[in-house]
Design an enzyme around this catalytic site. Structure first.
Site, PDB file in Angstrom:
ATOM      1  NE  ARG A   1      49.970  19.610 139.881  1.00 21.64           N
ATOM      2  CZ  ARG A   1      50.269  20.377 140.910  1.00 21.64           C
ATOM      3  NH1 ARG A   1      49.622  21.513 141.099  1.00 21.64           N
ATOM      4  NH2 ARG A   1      51.212  20.051 141.736  1.00 21.64           N
TER       5      ARG A   1
ATOM      6  CB  THR B   1      53.212  24.422 132.148  1.00 19.19           C
ATOM      7  OG1 THR B   1      52.528  23.160 132.053  1.00 19.19           O
ATOM      8  CG2 THR B   1      54.291  24.486 131.079  1.00 19.19           C
TER       9      THR B   1
ATOM     10  CG  ASP C   1      52.598  13.356 144.024  1.00 21.59           C
ATOM     11  OD1 ASP C   1      51.655  12.548 143.899  1.00 21.59           O
ATOM     12  OD2 ASP C   1      53.111  13.939 143.063  1.00 21.59           O
TER      13      ASP C   1
ATOM     14  CG  ASP D   1      54.327  10.006 143.614  1.00 24.29           C
ATOM     15  OD1 ASP D   1      54.017   9.263 142.659  1.00 24.29           O
ATOM     16  OD2 ASP D   1      55.068  10.995 143.487  1.00 24.29           O
TER      17      ASP D   1
HETATM   18  C1  PRP Z   1      47.446  15.863 141.398  1.00 24.75           C
HETATM   19  C2  PRP Z   1      46.097  15.770 142.059  1.00 24.75           C
HETATM   20  C3  PRP Z   1      45.234  16.593 141.150  1.00 24.75           C
HETATM   21  C4  PRP Z   1      46.176  17.671 140.710  1.00 24.75           C
HETATM   22  C5  PRP Z   1      45.849  18.910 141.491  1.00 24.75           C
HETATM   23  O1  PRP Z   1      47.543  15.002 140.334  1.00 24.75           O
HETATM   24  O2  PRP Z   1      45.627  14.461 142.212  1.00 24.75           O
HETATM   25  O3  PRP Z   1      44.732  15.892 140.022  1.00 24.75           O
HETATM   26  O4  PRP Z   1      47.497  17.230 141.013  1.00 24.75           O
HETATM   27  O5  PRP Z   1      46.612  19.975 141.060  1.00 24.75           O
HETATM   28  P1  PRP Z   1      46.001  21.222 140.312  1.00 24.75           P
HETATM   29  O6  PRP Z   1      44.791  21.644 141.084  1.00 24.75           O
HETATM   30  O7  PRP Z   1      47.115  22.222 140.379  1.00 24.75           O
HETATM   31  O8  PRP Z   1      45.686  20.822 138.906  1.00 24.75           O
HETATM   32  P2  PRP Z   1      48.879  14.790 139.512  1.00 24.75           P
HETATM   33  O9  PRP Z   1      48.935  15.717 138.351  1.00 24.75           O
HETATM   34  O10 PRP Z   1      50.042  14.810 140.438  1.00 24.75           O
HETATM   35  O11 PRP Z   1      48.666  13.333 138.882  1.00 24.75           O
HETATM   36  P3  PRP Z   1      48.482  11.927 139.603  1.00 24.75           P
HETATM   37  O12 PRP Z   1      47.124  11.900 140.233  1.00 24.75           O
HETATM   38  O13 PRP Z   1      48.594  10.976 138.471  1.00 24.75           O
HETATM   39  O14 PRP Z   1      49.578  11.761 140.621  1.00 24.75           O
HETATM   40  N1  URA Z   2      48.869  17.471 143.836  1.00 23.70           N
HETATM   41  C1  URA Z   2      49.226  16.744 144.919  1.00 23.70           C
HETATM   42  O1  URA Z   2      49.237  15.511 144.892  1.00 23.70           O
HETATM   43  N2  URA Z   2      49.573  17.411 146.032  1.00 23.70           N
HETATM   44  C2  URA Z   2      49.565  18.743 146.103  1.00 23.70           C
HETATM   45  O2  URA Z   2      49.877  19.288 147.168  1.00 23.70           O
HETATM   46  C3  URA Z   2      49.195  19.482 144.958  1.00 23.70           C
HETATM   47  C4  URA Z   2      48.853  18.820 143.839  1.00 23.70           C
END
Ligand code: PRP
Ligand code: URA
Length: 209
Positions: free
Chosen positions: A102, A106, A200, A203
């Site tokens: 994400r 945005t 997160d 993380d």
């Molecule tokens: C997180 C999570 C989803 C997304 C959800 O990933 O694992 O993929 O956010 O958010 P949304 O419904 O608003 O799209 P992130 O973008 O943090 O990436 P990561 O898995 O690499 O940490």
């Molecule tokens: N992605 C995450 O990892 N945690 C949240 O709460 C939302 C999006």
């Protein structure tokens, strides 16, 4: 389209473990996988079966086995945290990958990787897209758009924690996709995190913060 919110004491207990801020990376990963394994029973319970003739030590008999193949598609990174648990429950499943993150300003999903097994477009394949978090729904919607472009037909989506707006947006964007949620939380906060959520997930799974 259906939205199933899993209600099971073990799942609720393990979700509480991963919500706690003091839970370390090892325990977090372990609990995420255990929840994914438990979810597999609900997600697969109505998978189509086909008749097959076998022979027991006693006699020939008509029995049943799974008709379709399963492809698990984790949304990278955090979706990876659910793969081992699901494969423990369904060892014959193949695995594809979609890399999305994400944009932190945005909240729009950005694609950086895609790789799928050859049977993704088969009529006899069920594709299970997994990501622990369904927040705005943007990542899941984009991932499913990409999988549909590759020809996938029977798609289910599973997550651990969802915000109501994420479930709503995903259901509207992909009404043919059945959604499985371990916990439906209250809301999103002003920076797109689920409340109360678990922070997160990527993380916390991989120790990157
Ligand atoms: C997180 C999570 C989803 C997304 C959800 O990933 O694992 O993929 O956010 O958010 P949304 O419904 O608003 O799209 P992130 O973008 O943090 O990436 P990561 O898995 O690499 O940490
Ligand atoms: N992605 C995450 O990892 N945690 C949240 O709460 C939302 C999006």
């Amino acid at each position: 389209m259906s939205v199933t919110i899993l209600k099971h004491a073990l799942i609720t207990h393990k979700l509480t473990n991963i919500r706690k801020k003091e839970t370390n990376t090892k325990d977090f990963y372990h609990n995420v996988n255990e929840i994914a394994s438990l979810m597999a029973y609900e997600i697969t319970k109505d998978f189509p079966l086909k008749e097959i003739e076998i022979e027991t030590p006693i006699c020939k008999t008509i029995q049943y086995e799974m008709k379709d193949e399963l492809v698990i598609v984790p949304i990278l990174r955090a979706g990876l945290g659910m793969v081992d648990g699901l494969r423990n429950a369904i060892p014959t499943a193949k695995v594809g990958f979609i890399g999305l993150y994400r944009n932190e300003k945005t909240l729009e999903p950005v694609e950086y990787y895609a790789k799928f097994p050859d049977n993704i477009a088969s009529d006899d394949t069920i594709t299970l897209v997994v990501d622990p978090m369904l927040a705005t729904g943007g990542s899941a919607i984009a991932a499913i758009d990409m999988i549909k472009k590759r020809g996938a037909k029977h798609i289910r989506f599973a997550c651990l924690v969802a915000a109501p707006i994420g479930v709503d947006s995903l259901s509207k964007a992909h009404p043919d996709v059945d959604i499985y949620v371990a916990a439906l939380d209250e809301k999103l906060n002003e920076v797109g995190y689920i409340v109360p959520g678990l922070g997160d997930c990527g993380d916390r799974l991989f120790g990157t913060k």
